[in-house]
Design a protein around this motif. Sequence first.
Motif, PDB file in Angstrom:
ATOM      1  N   TYR A 178      -6.094   4.539   9.591  1.00 31.61           N
ATOM      2  CA  TYR A 178      -5.484   5.529   8.714  1.00 31.61           C
ATOM      3  C   TYR A 178      -4.065   5.101   8.365  1.00 31.61           C
ATOM      4  O   TYR A 178      -3.274   4.745   9.252  1.00 31.61           O
ATOM      5  CB  TYR A 178      -5.477   6.895   9.391  1.00 31.61           C
ATOM      6  N   TYR A 179      -3.758   5.176   7.081  1.00 32.72           N
ATOM      7  CA  TYR A 179      -2.452   4.795   6.574  1.00 32.72           C
ATOM      8  C   TYR A 179      -1.787   5.979   5.886  1.00 32.72           C
ATOM      9  O   TYR A 179      -2.437   6.706   5.139  1.00 32.72           O
ATOM     10  CB  TYR A 179      -2.572   3.666   5.549  1.00 32.72           C
ATOM     11  N   CYS A 180      -0.492   6.140   6.123  1.00 34.47           N
ATOM     12  CA  CYS A 180       0.237   7.095   5.318  1.00 34.47           C
ATOM     13  C   CYS A 180       0.948   6.339   4.206  1.00 34.47           C
ATOM     14  O   CYS A 180       1.304   5.164   4.358  1.00 34.47           O
ATOM     15  CB  CYS A 180       1.214   7.912   6.149  1.00 34.47           C
TER      16      CYS A 180
ATOM     17  N   ARG B 101       3.520  18.882   5.830  1.00 31.43           N
ATOM     18  CA  ARG B 101       4.749  18.120   5.894  1.00 31.43           C
ATOM     19  C   ARG B 101       5.857  19.001   6.435  1.00 31.43           C
ATOM     20  O   ARG B 101       5.872  20.210   6.218  1.00 31.43           O
ATOM     21  CB  ARG B 101       5.121  17.570   4.519  1.00 31.43           C
TER      22      ARG B 101
ATOM     23  N   VAL C 155       3.322  12.571  -0.569  1.00 29.27           N
ATOM     24  CA  VAL C 155       2.817  11.881   0.617  1.00 29.27           C
ATOM     25  C   VAL C 155       1.294  11.979   0.662  1.00 29.27           C
ATOM     26  O   VAL C 155       0.723  13.005   0.293  1.00 29.27           O
ATOM     27  CB  VAL C 155       3.412  12.490   1.896  1.00 29.27           C
TER      28      VAL C 155
ATOM     29  N   ILE D 182      -3.536  18.432   5.606  1.00 26.91           N
ATOM     30  CA  ILE D 182      -2.301  17.677   5.459  1.00 26.91           C
ATOM     31  C   ILE D 182      -1.143  18.662   5.375  1.00 26.91           C
ATOM     32  O   ILE D 182      -1.259  19.729   4.761  1.00 26.91           O
ATOM     33  CB  ILE D 182      -2.334  16.750   4.217  1.00 26.91           C
TER      34      ILE D 182
ATOM     35  N   LEU E  25      -1.432  14.848   9.542  1.00 28.80           N
ATOM     36  CA  LEU E  25      -2.828  15.015   9.148  1.00 28.80           C
ATOM     37  C   LEU E  25      -3.560  15.541  10.365  1.00 28.80           C
ATOM     38  O   LEU E  25      -3.800  14.808  11.333  1.00 28.80           O
ATOM     39  CB  LEU E  25      -3.461  13.703   8.680  1.00 28.80           C
TER      40      LEU E  25
ATOM     41  N   TRP F 270      -2.469  10.373   2.786  1.00 30.09           N
ATOM     42  CA  TRP F 270      -3.148   9.597   3.815  1.00 30.09           C
ATOM     43  C   TRP F 270      -4.348   8.908   3.185  1.00 30.09           C
ATOM     44  O   TRP F 270      -5.096   9.524   2.426  1.00 30.09           O
ATOM     45  CB  TRP F 270      -3.620  10.487   4.956  1.00 30.09           C
TER      46      TRP F 270
ATOM     47  N   TRP G 277       4.221   2.303   2.336  1.00 34.89           N
ATOM     48  CA  TRP G 277       3.063   2.414   3.216  1.00 34.89           C
ATOM     49  C   TRP G 277       3.466   2.242   4.668  1.00 34.89           C
ATOM     50  O   TRP G 277       4.328   1.411   4.986  1.00 34.89           O
ATOM     51  CB  TRP G 277       2.028   1.341   2.860  1.00 34.89           C
TER      52      TRP G 277
ATOM     53  N   CYS H 228       3.278  10.902  10.391  1.00 33.03           N
ATOM     54  CA  CYS H 228       3.871   9.862   9.548  1.00 33.03           C
ATOM     55  C   CYS H 228       5.359  10.168   9.454  1.00 33.03           C
ATOM     56  O   CYS H 228       5.763  11.086   8.738  1.00 33.03           O
ATOM     57  CB  CYS H 228       3.231   9.868   8.171  1.00 33.03           C
TER      58      CYS H 228
ATOM     59  N   ALA I 112       3.322   5.433  11.105  1.00 36.76           N
ATOM     60  CA  ALA I 112       2.168   6.274  11.411  1.00 36.76           C
ATOM     61  C   ALA I 112       1.833   6.183  12.893  1.00 36.76           C
ATOM     62  O   ALA I 112       1.953   5.124  13.505  1.00 36.76           O
ATOM     63  CB  ALA I 112       0.969   5.844  10.579  1.00 36.76           C
TER      64      ALA I 112
END
Length: 125
Positions: A93-95, A71, A33, A69, A80, A35, A115, A21, A5
């Motif tokens: 923030y985590y994907c 892709r 996927v 979001i 994002l 977030w 993650w 990500c 990320a």
Amino acid sequence: VQLQASGGGVVQTGASLRLSCAASGRTFRSMTVAWFRQAPGKEREFVAGVLRSSGTTYYTDSVKGRFTISRDNAENTAYLQMNNLKPEDTAVYYCAASYATIVSGVRSHRSYAYWGQGTQVTVSS
């Protein structure tokens, strides 16, 4: 699968950021996927997700109309786009991604096996 990320930063209220990500491997298109974010002292919460099969997107209510979001399967990358940022958006923030078929569990962190390391977003007032 490894997720990376990036794109966080320190911005003022009303600004925009785009998080990325990047996923390793060539089966990214087979993954759902999402977030998530985690603010200090709070639990990790779902922000947005996009299903692998239908491309259907989901958002938590507080970001609807502001975050998008998306892709790019050819680039093995999810994004994002965050507009009109508010101080309450401040968090790491985590994907996350999963090969599993996810529909009802898209908002649960337990649905995701992979993650990224997190990227800090700070919104000043």
